[in-house]
Each structure stands twice: as C-alpha cells, then as structure tokens.
Scaffold this motif. Sequence first.
Motif, PDB file in Angstrom:
ATOM      1  N   ARG A 114      -0.901   4.510 -13.846  1.00  0.00           N
ATOM      2  CA  ARG A 114       0.505   5.475 -14.059  1.00  0.00           C
ATOM      3  C   ARG A 114       1.027   5.836 -15.317  1.00  0.00           C
ATOM      4  N   ALA A 124       1.239   3.903  -2.957  1.00  0.00           N
ATOM      5  CA  ALA A 124       0.155   4.809  -2.354  1.00  0.00           C
ATOM      6  C   ALA A 124      -1.121   4.705  -3.124  1.00  0.00           C
ATOM      7  N   ALA A 125      -1.603   3.789  -2.184  1.00  0.00           N
ATOM      8  CA  ALA A 125      -3.088   4.107  -2.376  1.00  0.00           C
ATOM      9  C   ALA A 125      -3.743   2.554  -1.235  1.00  0.00           C
ATOM     10  N   GLU A 126      -5.287   3.543  -1.121  1.00  0.00           N
ATOM     11  CA  GLU A 126      -5.750   2.382   0.256  1.00  0.00           C
ATOM     12  C   GLU A 126      -6.674   1.327  -0.718  1.00  0.00           C
ATOM     13  N   GLN A 164       0.479  -1.166   0.046  1.00  0.00           N
ATOM     14  CA  GLN A 164      -0.307  -0.389  -0.005  1.00  0.00           C
ATOM     15  C   GLN A 164       1.095   1.304   0.481  1.00  0.00           C
ATOM     16  N   LEU A 165       1.609   1.585   0.823  1.00  0.00           N
ATOM     17  CA  LEU A 165       2.772   2.182   0.954  1.00  0.00           C
ATOM     18  C   LEU A 165       3.326   2.756  -1.049  1.00  0.00           C
ATOM     19  N   MET A 166       3.764   1.794  -0.635  1.00  0.00           N
ATOM     20  CA  MET A 166       4.648   1.126  -2.092  1.00  0.00           C
ATOM     21  C   MET A 166       4.175   1.692  -3.366  1.00  0.00           C
TER      22      MET A 166
END
Length: 128
Positions: free
Chosen positions: A124, A111-113, A107-109
């Motif tokens: 992207r 950048a989405a929930e 999720q961090l990589m």
Amino acid sequence: MPIPARGQIALQLERAEISRTQVRGLEGTLSWQQAQWQWNTHWLALGDYRCELTMPAPQQMHCGVQGQGALAMDGVIDVNTNERSWAVQLHIKAEPSLPDDFRQGLQLMLAAEPDAQGKVAVKRSGRW
C-alpha cells in the motif's frame, strides 16, 4: 484515543540528528515485545516485533520490519515527509492459534487472501 494494546515498547537510538524542528538523520531500533491486542473480552498474544529505523536521506525514513509469533510479519515501511508520502510492503502470517474471526477480520481489512504458505502480501502507498 485509547488503543487496546499491551506489551513492552522500546526505542534505542544509535544516532539522531535534529535541526530546529526537523529530524535530519536517524538510526536505531523500535521494538514491541510481548505484544498483545484486545479482541472482544480477551487479550491475544501476537508476538515480538522490531523495526530497524534509518534515514537514507533527509526527510526520508525507512523501517525494516520483522516480527515473529502468532502474527508474524516482515517487510518495509517508508515515509517521505518532503513528498508527504508513505509506502508499506509487508508479508503477514496469522497462525491458526489466533481466533477465526480475528484472522478473517485481518484478511478483510487487508483485502487479501493468504498464499499457499498462509502469508498475506500487503503493498500500500499514499499521500497526506
């Protein structure tokens, strides 16, 4: 550079047109079966993945992605070598069976929930 991955990778080409150093036409399937990724000291079973490769025009490659398993995904990847551009549109779902820190890192990589169904939408694009 070593990549901490395991599984069976296969490329099956139905058609390939090559002129000098350029690929002019392509149809086929790229697959990664029994995909595993090394996470810390153990291997995670991710699933089975398939990419249907086509070239709708010279220097434009399209991949329809499908994957099922603990890290499921579907969507498309497009590459245009003439414009030196790429675009990715995927929906990814990490099953609760995957370690919490792996899912949180994903999720961090990205950048989405995740949405209500647990899927993360990834859109992207870029140039090189």
